[in-house]
Scaffold this motif. Structure first.
Motif, mmCIF file in Angstrom:
data_model
loop_
_atom_site.group_PDB
_atom_site.id
_atom_site.type_symbol
_atom_site.label_atom_id
_atom_site.label_comp_id
_atom_site.label_asym_id
_atom_site.label_seq_id
_atom_site.Cartn_x
_atom_site.Cartn_y
_atom_site.Cartn_z
ATOM 1 N N LYS A 156 29.948 -0.038 -19.327
ATOM 2 C CA LYS A 156 28.553 0.069 -18.906
ATOM 3 C C LYS A 156 27.769 0.646 -20.080
ATOM 4 O O LYS A 156 28.048 1.759 -20.511
ATOM 5 C CB LYS A 156 28.468 0.979 -17.682
ATOM 6 N N ASP A 202 17.681 1.053 -24.310
ATOM 7 C CA ASP A 202 16.253 1.025 -23.982
ATOM 8 C C ASP A 202 15.684 -0.238 -24.613
ATOM 9 O O ASP A 202 15.364 -0.252 -25.791
ATOM 10 C CB ASP A 202 15.560 2.272 -24.536
ATOM 11 N N ALA A 203 15.597 -1.283 -23.788
ATOM 12 C CA ALA A 203 15.285 -2.601 -24.334
ATOM 13 C C ALA A 203 13.794 -2.788 -24.561
ATOM 14 O O ALA A 203 13.183 -3.724 -24.078
ATOM 15 C CB ALA A 203 15.823 -3.690 -23.420
ATOM 16 N N THR A 208 15.625 -6.321 -26.740
ATOM 17 C CA THR A 208 14.462 -6.593 -25.895
ATOM 18 C C THR A 208 14.936 -7.424 -24.719
ATOM 19 O O THR A 208 16.032 -7.967 -24.739
ATOM 20 C CB THR A 208 13.388 -7.421 -26.636
ATOM 21 N N VAL A 209 14.076 -7.504 -23.704
ATOM 22 C CA VAL A 209 14.408 -8.354 -22.570
ATOM 23 C C VAL A 209 13.805 -9.725 -22.818
ATOM 24 O O VAL A 209 12.601 -9.845 -23.029
ATOM 25 C CB VAL A 209 13.849 -7.758 -21.272
ATOM 26 N N GLU A 268 17.458 -11.716 -19.660
ATOM 27 C CA GLU A 268 18.623 -11.030 -20.213
ATOM 28 C C GLU A 268 18.224 -10.148 -21.380
ATOM 29 O O GLU A 268 17.211 -10.374 -22.026
ATOM 30 C CB GLU A 268 19.652 -12.058 -20.694
ATOM 31 N N PRO A 302 31.004 -6.305 -21.944
ATOM 32 C CA PRO A 302 29.826 -5.442 -21.960
ATOM 33 C C PRO A 302 28.903 -5.698 -20.776
ATOM 34 O O PRO A 302 28.693 -6.844 -20.387
ATOM 35 C CB PRO A 302 29.131 -5.824 -23.269
ATOM 36 N N ASN A 303 28.419 -4.624 -20.184
ATOM 37 C CA ASN A 303 27.430 -4.747 -19.114
ATOM 38 C C ASN A 303 26.235 -3.893 -19.506
ATOM 39 O O ASN A 303 26.270 -2.671 -19.402
ATOM 40 C CB ASN A 303 28.043 -4.264 -17.798
ATOM 41 N N VAL A 358 22.752 -2.096 -19.412
ATOM 42 C CA VAL A 358 21.857 -1.540 -18.400
ATOM 43 C C VAL A 358 20.617 -1.032 -19.115
ATOM 44 O O VAL A 358 20.715 -0.211 -20.028
ATOM 45 C CB VAL A 358 22.525 -0.372 -17.646
ATOM 46 N N ASN A 359 19.471 -1.548 -18.694
ATOM 47 C CA ASN A 359 18.227 -1.164 -19.337
ATOM 48 C C ASN A 359 17.734 0.148 -18.750
ATOM 49 O O ASN A 359 17.672 0.307 -17.546
ATOM 50 C CB ASN A 359 17.211 -2.274 -19.082
ATOM 51 N N THR A 360 17.387 1.095 -19.605
ATOM 52 C CA THR A 360 16.928 2.385 -19.089
ATOM 53 C C THR A 360 15.876 2.954 -20.031
ATOM 54 O O THR A 360 15.805 2.546 -21.179
ATOM 55 C CB THR A 360 18.117 3.346 -18.947
ATOM 56 N N ALA A 361 15.058 3.865 -19.529
ATOM 57 C CA ALA A 361 14.032 4.450 -20.391
ATOM 58 C C ALA A 361 14.680 5.442 -21.347
ATOM 59 O O ALA A 361 15.651 6.105 -21.005
ATOM 60 C CB ALA A 361 12.970 5.144 -19.542
ATOM 61 N N ALA A 372 21.862 10.701 -19.153
ATOM 62 C CA ALA A 372 22.679 9.822 -18.323
ATOM 63 C C ALA A 372 24.041 9.584 -18.966
ATOM 64 O O ALA A 372 25.061 9.547 -18.276
ATOM 65 C CB ALA A 372 21.960 8.497 -18.103
ATOM 66 N N GLU A 392 27.069 8.266 -16.645
ATOM 67 C CA GLU A 392 26.467 7.072 -16.045
ATOM 68 C C GLU A 392 26.746 5.836 -16.904
ATOM 69 O O GLU A 392 26.828 4.735 -16.384
ATOM 70 C CB GLU A 392 24.962 7.249 -15.914
ATOM 71 N N PHE A 393 26.839 6.054 -18.199
ATOM 72 C CA PHE A 393 27.149 4.957 -19.110
ATOM 73 C C PHE A 393 28.444 5.281 -19.835
ATOM 74 O O PHE A 393 28.774 6.444 -20.039
ATOM 75 C CB PHE A 393 26.043 4.779 -20.159
#
Lengths: 548, 249
Positions: free
Chosen positions: B30, B34-35, B42-43, B49, B69-70, B72-75, B82, B87-88
């Motif tokens: 995980k 921050d994309a 970037t998203v 994706e 790989p998974n 996860v976008n986060t601020a 996290a 969390e990651f």
């Protein structure tokens, strides 16, 4: 025309602006792209949305049918029509799931996929970049959908038949059917994954759930604040807090465990999993006896044997911190220490904190002739109101949720969304409590006295006299809170919840467009909040009518 | 399940010779990111994706050491909190390796070294670092980044405006609220291209930052990732990716 004149003026303005806004979105690719990004319109959204519409409309009809059965005699015309339409509609949906499942399956598949735990589930095929369900799982989902739809058709048929039931059972069966169909509708609207509009679903749902929970919590704080001390309150709560402290002391005197630091500190030091963080920190920051004025690098190992083995096998590891009875002979002992293991230390600390807190509240309460719980509720409201929402979300979302996960052995592992909702609820419950309190205190004391002189009990006075009036007073500020909450959901992005604001940031960064995403997000938030405000106004008008 | 995999992974690394042959046995990692930072991550508008250099690097590594790989976008604000809470499994988000961060987190070997640069308005294209140091001219940066640290070192805290994300900093520059935005050189080019005729990379070659992949302190997975990183460096995949994103640089 009469309908138009009843529209709230602010909604009228939005309606008048709507053609322009729609024109803007339809003609400008910048805005259309922002809209798609911010609403969170995912892959394959079209077919998924069609399936959702079909299923949700049957669910609505089914619910109305069950509701109609309960109020047969006073049902308005539209309710009667929808009740009669429910059975044919659900039969049609069932037939459709056999004849052309491709209409319903995209939605069902997406809901099922997102209900799985994505990192561990064995039903997901991760061999390519986009993860999908294995084909045989898809077939099973399809069978499951058909079974569910058949069951739902049976439920709808039952609601139609239940009108013939006799009184002793009738009420319960009808209520049960309404709850069941209501739960199905609730699941589709508020729980099921909406791949066709994830962003807006997250924002809206987070706000709704947080609002409900914070209102309940707020009511609890107000209820606690209204507790009155009795003669024995101080003694009772004093002894509870002393016994909590005694339990804490019991845990503190439990046998300690001894650990040794062996090997050398040139490379990294292997730390066994489960070693308390405080001990690992002592080593990491070089606070043990004989440490140089420097920090040391650490590394995890699954158990003591693995840690000692790492000294041999891993180049970068030169030392280990292991229990004294592990077979660490042969390595020089650098430092020995003993400490209370976490399984005793954590409850000891928790009981000490709660015992001490309760003791303080009891003493404070006794001094001012207040109930300790009332003092506690007031303390909670005062502190929580003083902490910024971002800090509350970070704190509850990460360390506290982590502690809950550890304490339950991974049993309660909340999703980030749940954590965020809890955090917002806790934060806003303090404001809610103050709103409820102001509403209740606005009722003149004379009315309470009148109530008791009529022979009403305290509960009856509250239910029949105070609450109906207080509710009307607090409706506008409660609506205000809801609108504030919708916007504060944007803070959840720090817990990797991708709501509308986070999607706006992503889109902005990817597209380099500065204002189109801003404007789109603003319009979306305004539409959302105006809908909610209108709904609240409608409730206000209805309650006002009831009480006239 | 997770624990077993972890044990297997650890064991695999213990028994294997230190270099290569690291194998995470298909474990799902995980990965926090921050994309909002082109071109690192970037998203993608059309697919939704997460794409970018970091993503490609991570995918290439995972291909070598058998992990999934998974992302996860986060601020950015909560990303390290996290990570430390577990969390990651790891964070790859254009993170600069700094001694301060190394005290609380573990880093992989650096996978790219970037120098920082300052974006200016085209009208002020000839401004120099001395103009900023002389005072009165404001620099903007993203909060809690090494760019922000460097900005503070260069012109002092009171002349630095910090924003939540780069887009906001760029807006401030377009508004002339600030005179420059300090940014990683790798991203500066992307911004200059996008705002051609308006913004320019005026000052380059500021302090170089190695970027690393971040782990919880003491996490043994770092060895496997380092092995994977060495493998993609050796077979030229990493260089090919750099060329793909930054042309001849």
């Amino acid at each position: 025309m009469s309908r138009l004149s009843t529209i709230r003026p602010s909604n009228l303005v939005l309606l008048a602006a709507a053609p322009f806004i729609i024109y803007l979105f339809a003609t400008s690719s910048k805005y259309l792209r922002s809209l798609i990004a911010i609403l969170g319109i995912g892959n394959n959204a079209g077919p998924i949305f069609v399936g959702f519409l079909l299923i949700v409309s049957v669910a609505i009809l089914g619910y109305l049918c069950a509701r109609h059965a309960r109020f047969t005699n006073h049902a308005p015309g539209w309710l009667r029509v929808s009740a009669l339409a429910a059975l044919p509609a659900s039969v049609a949906l069932l037939v459709m799931s056999f004849v052309s499942p491709q209409l319903l399956m995209p939605f069902a598949e997406s809901v099922f996929f997102h209900a799985l735990s994505e990192n561990t589930s064995t039903l997901i095929d991760r061999s390519s970049q986009t993860w999908v369900l294995y084909p045989e799982v898809v077939t099973q989902v399809q069978t499951g959908l058909q079974v569910l739809l058949a069951a739902y058709t049976a439920v709808v048929a039952l609601s139609l038949l239940s009108a013939a039931l006799q009184p002793p059972w009738r009420g319960r069966v009808l209520l049960g059917l309404e709850c069941l169909t209501g739960a199905v509708l609730f699941y589709l609207m508020f729980m099921a994954y909406w791949q066709f509009a994830t962003g807006v679903a997250i924002t809206f749902r987070a706000a709704i759930f947080a609002y409900i929970f914070s209102a309940i919590l707020g009511l609890i704080w107000v209820g606690l604040q209204s507790f009155k001390p009795r003669a024995r309150t101080t003694i009772l709560y004093g002894s509870i807090s002393l016994s909590l402290l005694a339990i804490s002391a019991f845990f503190f005197v439990q046998p300690q465990v001894s650990y040794v630091l062996v090997g050398s500190t040139e490379g990294r030091i292997a730390i066994v999993r489960g070693t308390p963080q405080a001990q690992a920190d002592i080593i990491r920051f070089g606070e043990f006896d004989g440490a140089g004025e420097q920090q040391y690098r650490i590394r995890s190992a699954t158990d003591a044997a693995a840690a000692l083995e790492q000294i041999e096998t891993v180049d970068s590891v030169s030392g280990a911190f292991v229990p004294v009875d592990a077979h660490s002979q042969g390595y020089p002992v650098l430092w020995q220490t003993s400490f209370l293991p976490d399984k005793y230390r954590n409850p000891a600390l928790a009981f000490a904190v709660f015992g001490f807190l309760l003791l303080t509240l009891t003493i404070g309460g006794a001094q001012h002739k207040l109930h300790p719980l009332a003092v506690g509720a007031e303390f909670f409201v005062d502190t929580i109101r003083g902490i910024p929402m971002l800090v509350i979300i970070l704190y509850i979302g990460l360390p506290l949720a982590g502690a809950v996960k550890d304490a339950t052995g991974g049993g309660i592992d909340m999703t980030n969304m749940t954590r965020g909702i809890i955090a917002i609820s806790v934060g806003y419950s303090a404001y809610m409590a103050e709103i409820f309190r102001s509403g209740i205190e606005a009722i003149p004391k004379g009315q309470l006295e009148a109530g008791s002189s009529l022979g009403l009990s305290r509960w009856q006075t509250a239910r029949l006299i105070v609450l109906p009036q207080a509710l009307r007073i607090v409706t506008p500020p409660l609506g205000n809170e809801f609108i504030a909450m919708i916007k504060d959901t944007s803070l959840l992005s720090i817990l990797s919840v991708r709501d509308m604001t986070q999607r706006m940031r992503e889109f902005q960064a990817a597209s380099f467009l500065p204002f189109a995403p801003f404007n789109t997000a603003a319009i979306l938030y305004v539409v959302l909040t105006l809908c909610c405000a209108s709904f609240l106004k409608w409730i206000e008008r209805r309650t006002a009518k009831d009480n006239r | 399940m997770f624990k077993n995999l972890f044990a297997v992974a650890t064991l695999a690394m213990l028994t294997a010779p230190a270099a290569f042959a690291a194998d995470l046995e298909g474990r799902v990692l995980k990965i926090g990111t921050d994309a909002t930072y082109p071109p690192m991550e970037t998203v993608d508008e059309t697919t939704g994706e997460i794409v970018g250099f970091d993503v490609d690097v991570m995918n290439a590594i995972c291909e070598k050491i058998n992990c999934v790989p998974n992302f996860v976008n986060t601020a950015w604000d909560g990303i390290f909190a996290a990570l430390q809470q577990g969390e990651f499994d790891l964070v790859i988000s254009g993170v600069s390796v700094t001694p301060e961060r190394e005290e609380t987190m573990d880093f992989s070997e650096p996978y790219i070294v970037v120098s920082q640069a300052i974006l200016l308005q085209v009208d002020n294209a000839d401004m120099t670092l001395e103009d900023f140091k002389a005072g009165g001219q404001k620099l903007a940066a993203q909060t809690a980044t090494t760019n922000a640290q460097l900005a503070e070192e260069l012109v002092g805290r009171e002349n630095v405006s910090l924003y939540d994300n780069f887009s906001a900093a760029i807006l401030a520059l377009q508004n002339a609220d600030v005179q420059g935005v300090i940014i990683d050189g790798t991203s500066a080019a992307a911004y200059e291209q996008e705002f051609a005729g308006e913004l320019t990379v005026g000052i380059t070659g500021l302090q170089s930052d190695p970027l690393g992949i971040v782990f919880q302190e003491g996490d043994p997975t770092v060895d496997a990732i380092n092995a994977g990183l060495a493998a993609i460096q050796e077979d030229g995949t990493l260089d090919a990716l750099k060329a793909k994103y930054w042309g001849t640089n």
